[in-house]
Design a protein around this motif. Structure first.
Motif, PDB file in Angstrom:
ATOM      1  N   GLY A 194       0.795  -1.173  -0.076  1.00 14.06           N
ATOM      2  CA  GLY A 194       0.077  -0.028  -0.054  1.00 14.06           C
ATOM      3  C   GLY A 194       0.696   1.312  -0.016  1.00 14.06           C
ATOM      4  O   GLY A 194       0.570   2.139  -0.846  1.00 14.06           O
ATOM      5  N   ILE A 195       1.817   1.236   0.998  1.00 12.59           N
ATOM      6  CA  ILE A 195       2.721   2.610   0.930  1.00 12.59           C
ATOM      7  C   ILE A 195       3.461   2.738  -0.173  1.00 12.59           C
ATOM      8  O   ILE A 195       3.563   3.617  -1.056  1.00 12.59           O
ATOM      9  CB  ILE A 195       3.761   2.372   2.319  1.00 12.59           C
ATOM     10  CG1 ILE A 195       2.469   2.721   3.403  1.00 12.59           C
ATOM     11  CG2 ILE A 195       4.533   3.742   2.143  1.00 12.59           C
ATOM     12  CD1 ILE A 195       3.462   2.359   4.859  1.00 12.59           C
ATOM     13  N   GLY A 196       4.115   1.455  -0.721  1.00  8.86           N
ATOM     14  CA  GLY A 196       4.905   1.548  -1.931  1.00  8.86           C
ATOM     15  C   GLY A 196       4.243   1.891  -3.293  1.00  8.86           C
ATOM     16  O   GLY A 196       4.845   2.650  -3.853  1.00  8.86           O
ATOM     17  N   PHE A 197       2.999   1.335  -3.314  1.00  7.57           N
ATOM     18  CA  PHE A 197       2.291   1.618  -4.554  1.00  7.57           C
ATOM     19  C   PHE A 197       1.498   3.130  -4.431  1.00  7.57           C
ATOM     20  O   PHE A 197       1.457   3.933  -5.399  1.00  7.57           O
ATOM     21  CB  PHE A 197       1.228   0.640  -4.991  1.00  7.57           C
ATOM     22  CG  PHE A 197       1.463   0.662  -6.415  1.00  7.57           C
ATOM     23  CD1 PHE A 197       2.174  -0.586  -7.052  1.00  7.57           C
ATOM     24  CD2 PHE A 197       0.432   1.059  -7.197  1.00  7.57           C
ATOM     25  CE1 PHE A 197       2.160  -0.646  -8.361  1.00  7.57           C
ATOM     26  CE2 PHE A 197       0.480   0.860  -8.634  1.00  7.57           C
ATOM     27  CZ  PHE A 197       1.476   0.044  -9.259  1.00  7.57           C
ATOM     28  N   GLY A 198       1.254   3.559  -3.382  1.00 11.69           N
ATOM     29  CA  GLY A 198       0.959   4.636  -2.930  1.00 11.69           C
ATOM     30  C   GLY A 198       1.777   5.988  -3.524  1.00 11.69           C
ATOM     31  O   GLY A 198       1.517   6.958  -4.052  1.00 11.69           O
ATOM     32  N   VAL A 199       3.120   5.733  -3.437  1.00  9.89           N
ATOM     33  CA  VAL A 199       4.258   6.628  -3.702  1.00  9.89           C
ATOM     34  C   VAL A 199       4.161   6.510  -5.117  1.00  9.89           C
ATOM     35  O   VAL A 199       4.418   7.850  -5.740  1.00  9.89           O
ATOM     36  CB  VAL A 199       5.553   6.124  -3.058  1.00  9.89           C
ATOM     37  CG1 VAL A 199       6.557   6.865  -3.818  1.00  9.89           C
ATOM     38  CG2 VAL A 199       5.611   6.225  -1.557  1.00  9.89           C
ATOM     39  N   GLN A 254      -3.986   3.098 -11.972  1.00 13.25           N
ATOM     40  CA  GLN A 254      -2.826   2.644 -11.184  1.00 13.25           C
ATOM     41  C   GLN A 254      -3.297   1.745 -10.004  1.00 13.25           C
ATOM     42  O   GLN A 254      -2.376   0.780  -9.603  1.00 13.25           O
ATOM     43  CB  GLN A 254      -2.063   3.906 -10.186  1.00 13.25           C
ATOM     44  CG  GLN A 254      -1.447   4.973 -11.426  1.00 13.25           C
ATOM     45  CD  GLN A 254      -0.484   4.258 -12.243  1.00 13.25           C
ATOM     46  OE1 GLN A 254       0.425   3.653 -11.372  1.00 13.25           O
ATOM     47  NE2 GLN A 254      -0.343   4.486 -13.361  1.00 13.25           N
ATOM     48  N   LEU A 255      -4.402   1.958  -9.432  1.00 10.82           N
ATOM     49  CA  LEU A 255      -4.870   0.981  -8.516  1.00 10.82           C
ATOM     50  C   LEU A 255      -4.902  -0.426  -8.943  1.00 10.82           C
ATOM     51  O   LEU A 255      -5.026  -1.401  -8.302  1.00 10.82           O
ATOM     52  CB  LEU A 255      -6.060   1.621  -7.862  1.00 10.82           C
ATOM     53  CG  LEU A 255      -6.087   2.474  -6.751  1.00 10.82           C
ATOM     54  CD1 LEU A 255      -7.465   3.127  -6.278  1.00 10.82           C
ATOM     55  CD2 LEU A 255      -5.418   2.212  -5.555  1.00 10.82           C
ATOM     56  N   SER A 256      -5.605  -0.761 -10.218  1.00 10.98           N
ATOM     57  CA  SER A 256      -5.519  -2.056 -10.746  1.00 10.98           C
ATOM     58  C   SER A 256      -4.475  -2.646 -10.849  1.00 10.98           C
ATOM     59  O   SER A 256      -4.276  -3.850 -10.724  1.00 10.98           O
ATOM     60  CB  SER A 256      -6.201  -1.632 -12.177  1.00 10.98           C
ATOM     61  OG  SER A 256      -6.302  -3.076 -12.893  1.00 10.98           O
ATOM     62  N   TRP A 257      -3.217  -1.905 -11.240  1.00 12.42           N
ATOM     63  CA  TRP A 257      -1.869  -2.379 -11.261  1.00 12.42           C
ATOM     64  C   TRP A 257      -1.347  -2.870  -9.920  1.00 12.42           C
ATOM     65  O   TRP A 257      -0.619  -3.612  -9.751  1.00 12.42           O
ATOM     66  CB  TRP A 257      -1.082  -1.561 -11.993  1.00 12.42           C
ATOM     67  CG  TRP A 257      -1.375  -1.403 -13.547  1.00 12.42           C
ATOM     68  CD1 TRP A 257      -1.855  -2.562 -14.493  1.00 12.42           C
ATOM     69  CD2 TRP A 257      -0.963  -0.504 -14.550  1.00 12.42           C
ATOM     70  NE1 TRP A 257      -2.244  -2.211 -15.701  1.00 12.42           N
ATOM     71  CE2 TRP A 257      -1.401  -0.804 -15.740  1.00 12.42           C
ATOM     72  CE3 TRP A 257      -0.581   0.712 -14.403  1.00 12.42           C
ATOM     73  CZ2 TRP A 257      -1.371   0.188 -16.906  1.00 12.42           C
ATOM     74  CZ3 TRP A 257      -0.484   1.665 -15.531  1.00 12.42           C
ATOM     75  CH2 TRP A 257      -1.069   1.231 -16.693  1.00 12.42           C
ATOM     76  N   LEU A 263      -5.559  -8.720 -13.751  1.00 18.24           N
ATOM     77  CA  LEU A 263      -5.660  -7.263 -13.063  1.00 18.24           C
ATOM     78  C   LEU A 263      -4.642  -6.391 -13.827  1.00 18.24           C
ATOM     79  O   LEU A 263      -5.120  -5.445 -14.203  1.00 18.24           O
ATOM     80  CB  LEU A 263      -5.032  -7.377 -11.666  1.00 18.24           C
ATOM     81  CG  LEU A 263      -6.099  -8.134 -10.757  1.00 18.24           C
ATOM     82  CD1 LEU A 263      -5.556  -8.173  -9.122  1.00 18.24           C
ATOM     83  CD2 LEU A 263      -7.268  -7.228 -10.570  1.00 18.24           C
ATOM     84  N   ASN A 264      -3.551  -7.020 -14.468  1.00 15.83           N
ATOM     85  CA  ASN A 264      -2.683  -6.269 -15.226  1.00 15.83           C
ATOM     86  C   ASN A 264      -3.369  -5.701 -16.696  1.00 15.83           C
ATOM     87  O   ASN A 264      -3.440  -4.825 -16.852  1.00 15.83           O
ATOM     88  CB  ASN A 264      -1.403  -6.981 -15.626  1.00 15.83           C
ATOM     89  CG  ASN A 264      -0.389  -6.490 -14.743  1.00 15.83           C
ATOM     90  OD1 ASN A 264       0.269  -5.552 -14.124  1.00 15.83           O
ATOM     91  ND2 ASN A 264       0.009  -8.032 -13.906  1.00 15.83           N
ATOM     92  N   LEU A 265      -4.170  -6.706 -17.279  1.00 17.17           N
ATOM     93  CA  LEU A 265      -4.759  -6.639 -18.421  1.00 17.17           C
ATOM     94  C   LEU A 265      -6.076  -5.627 -18.197  1.00 17.17           C
ATOM     95  O   LEU A 265      -6.338  -4.669 -19.159  1.00 17.17           O
ATOM     96  CB  LEU A 265      -5.236  -7.706 -19.048  1.00 17.17           C
ATOM     97  CG  LEU A 265      -4.083  -8.705 -19.646  1.00 17.17           C
ATOM     98  CD1 LEU A 265      -4.823  -9.822 -20.312  1.00 17.17           C
ATOM     99  CD2 LEU A 265      -3.433  -7.885 -20.784  1.00 17.17           C
ATOM    100  N   LEU A 266      -6.559  -5.600 -16.956  1.00 15.85           N
ATOM    101  CA  LEU A 266      -7.598  -4.786 -16.695  1.00 15.85           C
ATOM    102  C   LEU A 266      -7.235  -3.295 -16.438  1.00 15.85           C
ATOM    103  O   LEU A 266      -7.799  -2.251 -16.858  1.00 15.85           O
ATOM    104  CB  LEU A 266      -8.414  -5.225 -15.340  1.00 15.85           C
ATOM    105  CG  LEU A 266      -9.513  -4.418 -14.835  1.00 15.85           C
ATOM    106  CD1 LEU A 266     -10.694  -4.188 -15.970  1.00 15.85           C
ATOM    107  CD2 LEU A 266      -9.882  -4.642 -13.478  1.00 15.85           C
ATOM    108  N   GLY A 267      -5.704  -3.190 -15.985  1.00 17.32           N
ATOM    109  CA  GLY A 267      -5.210  -1.949 -15.915  1.00 17.32           C
ATOM    110  C   GLY A 267      -5.130  -1.312 -17.362  1.00 17.32           C
ATOM    111  O   GLY A 267      -5.397  -0.182 -17.478  1.00 17.32           O
ATOM    112  N   ASP A 268      -4.519  -2.107 -18.182  1.00 24.00           N
ATOM    113  CA  ASP A 268      -4.115  -1.768 -19.468  1.00 24.00           C
ATOM    114  C   ASP A 268      -5.624  -1.242 -20.445  1.00 24.00           C
ATOM    115  O   ASP A 268      -5.704  -0.244 -21.264  1.00 24.00           O
ATOM    116  CB  ASP A 268      -3.506  -2.749 -20.311  1.00 24.00           C
ATOM    117  CG  ASP A 268      -2.202  -2.796 -20.071  1.00 24.00           C
ATOM    118  OD1 ASP A 268      -1.440  -1.901 -19.387  1.00 24.00           O
ATOM    119  OD2 ASP A 268      -1.524  -3.918 -20.276  1.00 24.00           O
ATOM    120  N   ALA A 269      -6.737  -2.247 -20.159  1.00 22.39           N
ATOM    121  CA  ALA A 269      -7.934  -1.894 -20.544  1.00 22.39           C
ATOM    122  C   ALA A 269      -8.481  -0.470 -20.269  1.00 22.39           C
ATOM    123  O   ALA A 269      -9.108   0.325 -20.894  1.00 22.39           O
ATOM    124  CB  ALA A 269      -8.942  -2.934 -20.456  1.00 22.39           C
TER     125      ALA A 269
END
Length: 291
Positions: free
Chosen positions: A146-151, A199-202, A260-266
């Protein structure tokens, strides 16, 4: 507007795949909360290492536990980690991005330096360092991711906030007497929401992979918590003897992270007007250049 990009998302094959995978994982987690074919922790030595069949549809492990039941209960762990990490990443990302875009100059510069420092540390490394102090726990994974991806979210959305900050509607809201907080809530955040969602999806994909990887290494989920990573670590020791049993947790992790990665791209394509598709699924025509 929301319905428009949701329709575009569903028309994309990657979007449909990602949504279906996410829906299946969430539905499995909810079902496992109240029902599984067998008790995931029930040991039946007489049924150990059974292949797929009835009543153990995916077979059993070396302790006679039903693999399907373990996978279903592990889906709940996956959803818990992914959603928890996403919530923390949202709070951290919004806070840092808002300070980095709206605060005084010295605060903006300090936040920029802090983000650059924190982003240099990989999420898994942060989780490993925290788990060395606090011990194995799902909360270690959730807070680290959470902290790492929040940054990461703050780094991506801060320039977008700065761009929207000088838009006419934001200036009009400021002239009408809106406070910076009201302007942020009414005008700024809604305009960068698509970036946040992508970004949250990734980030959720990273959380799933981090939990599986750390649990596989023995520093993630506790042994009493069903987890795909733990199950994979236990079964891979017998890979040469019972290779099919390892397939199921590996396939669950792979499909979930891929979805989830493909969802982020879409989502990126569906929410970006320059990449969006028409209702018939064709690309937006490019303007003709006249020499």
């Amino acid at each position: 507007m929301t319905g428009s990009w949701l329709r575009r998302l569903w028309r994309l094959s990657t979007g449909r795949f990602g949504l279906v995978v996410a829906a299946v994982v969430v539905a499995t987690a909810l079902i496992a909360w109240v029902w599984t074919p067998f008790d995931p922790q029930h040991v039946d030595i007489a049924a150990r290492w059974q292949g797929p069949g009835w009543p153990h549809l995916l077979g059993t492990d070396g302790s006679g536990r039903d693999i399907l039941s373990l996978l279903m209960r592990g889906a709940g762990t996956t959803v818990f980690v992914a959603v928890g990490a996403a919530l923390i990443a949202t709070v951290v990302g919004i806070a840092l991005a808002s300070l980095g875009a709206l605060a005084a100059r010295w605060v903006r510069e300090s936040v920029a330096v802090l983000v650059d420092i924190l982003i240099a540390f990989p999420v898994l490394l942060i989780a490993l360092m925290i788990s060395a102090i606090w011990g194995r726990s799902l909360w270690v994974v959730i807070w680290a991711v959470g902290i790492g991806f929040g940054v990461n979210i703050a780094r991506v959305t801060r320039p977008e906030l700065r761009r929207v900050l000088h838009s006419d509607f934001v200036l009009a809201g400021r002239a009408s007497g809106l406070t910076p907080a009201q302007n942020l809530y009414r005008h700024l955040l809604p305009n960068v929401a698509p970036v946040f969602i992508v970004q949250l999806s990734w980030g959720m994909a990273v959380a799933v992979l981090a939990e599986a990887g750390l649990s596989y290494l023995g520093v993630g989920a506790p042994v009493t918590q069903p987890s795909w990573g733990l199950l994979l670590a236990e079964l891979q020791q017998f890979l040469t003897v019972h290779p099919l049993s390892v397939l199921w947790p590996g396939l669950a992790i792979t499909l979930t992270v891929l979805g989830l990665n493909l969802l982020g791209d879409a989502l990126r394509e569906a929410t970006d007007p320059t990449l969006s598709r028409r209702d018939d699924g064709a690309r937006m025509p490019q303007p003709e250049v006249v020499a």
